[in-house]
Design an enzyme around this catalytic site. Structure first.
Site, PDB file in Angstrom:
ATOM      1  N   GLY A 136     -19.408  24.776-113.526  1.00 60.46           N
ATOM      2  CA  GLY A 136     -19.361  25.480-114.814  1.00 60.46           C
ATOM      3  C   GLY A 136     -18.023  25.308-115.492  1.00 60.46           C
ATOM      4  O   GLY A 136     -17.752  24.387-116.133  1.00 60.46           O
ATOM      5  N   CYS A 137     -16.983  26.129-115.159  1.00 63.04           N
ATOM      6  CA  CYS A 137     -15.585  26.253-115.823  1.00 63.04           C
ATOM      7  C   CYS A 137     -15.019  25.017-115.585  1.00 63.04           C
ATOM      8  O   CYS A 137     -13.967  24.209-116.574  1.00 63.04           O
ATOM      9  CB  CYS A 137     -14.970  27.550-115.658  1.00 63.04           C
ATOM     10  SG  CYS A 137     -15.796  28.880-116.166  1.00 63.04           S
ATOM     11  N   VAL A 138     -14.785  24.631-114.255  1.00 65.94           N
ATOM     12  CA  VAL A 138     -14.144  23.349-114.001  1.00 65.94           C
ATOM     13  C   VAL A 138     -14.566  22.033-114.659  1.00 65.94           C
ATOM     14  O   VAL A 138     -13.949  21.302-115.460  1.00 65.94           O
ATOM     15  CB  VAL A 138     -14.055  22.963-112.379  1.00 65.94           C
ATOM     16  CG1 VAL A 138     -13.387  21.668-112.135  1.00 65.94           C
ATOM     17  CG2 VAL A 138     -13.353  24.075-111.917  1.00 65.94           C
TER      18      VAL A 138
END
Length: 210
Positions: free
Chosen positions: A154-156
């Site tokens: 997701g955010c990575v």
């Protein structure tokens, strides 16, 4: 398409994917969303990230020793009805654990978040979306982002892709990123290494920082 990871790796290599960018000359350490809502496995969005916390600790120590730019991020919603989360609330319920002023949005206490470090508040996956990291990074003449945190898929991943698109070398530390799903974690690392980032080991990153 092949379901064999070895065959996939060979196919991508033959087509010229997965070249190594290498570290640049002016790095910053990016710690993505290592907040209690994500590092507490009992919470809705949480997972057991103890190994990732342990990997991030020496990276923080090395970055602080060299007085490097260290940027943490958290996800935080201010509106009582979560309107500032947009339509993301239609896709997953975990946004309710990320209200401002709650314990879940605080950086995990096992990580050395110092006064001189920055905390960037975001609403969505990428730390570049709707925030101001480019001007901060450019003001320090940063060319390399050492990326750790969660979640890998997701955010990575979103941050690594946006890092590349904004002209910063994304170096994703394998031991320092984690996910709720091991399958999503491994596939994301494979795809990032193939097309968007260098997936590097903790040891080689520490050697570079030192």
């Amino acid at each position: 398409m092949s379901a064999d990871p070895k065959s996939d790796a060979e196919f991508f290599k033959q087509r010229g994917f997965g070249l190594r960018m290498g570290f640049g000359e002016r790095p910053a350490l990016i710690v993505i969303d290592m907040v209690k809502a994500f590092t507490n496995p009992e919470m809705m969005l949480g997972a057991n990230l103890d190994a990732q916390v342990a990997a991030i600790q020496p990276l923080l120590a090395a970055a602080h020793k060299r007085n490097l730019l260290v940027l943490f991020s958290t996800v935080m919603y201010d509106d009582a009805d979560l309107r500032d989360a947009g339509i993301w609330t239609l896709k997953q319920k975990g946004c309710v654990t990320l209200r401002s002023g709650t314990d879940g949005v605080q950086v995990d206490g096992r990580l050395d978040f110092r006064k001189g470090d920055s905390l960037l508040v975001k609403k969505y996956a990428s730390r570049f979306f709707g925030t101001d990291p480019v001007s901060r990074l450019n003001s320090h003449r940063i060319d390399t982002l050492i990326i750790v945190g969660c979640t890998t898929s997701g955010c990575v991943r979103a941050t690594a892709v946006d890092s590349l698109q904004n002209g910063f070398r994304p170096m994703v530390v394998r031991e320092g990123v984690g996910d709720r799903s091991s399958a999503a974690h491994e596939q994301s690392l494979f795809d990032l290494q193939a097309k968007y980032a260098d997936v590097v080991s903790l040891d080689e990153t520490l050697q570079y920082l030192r």
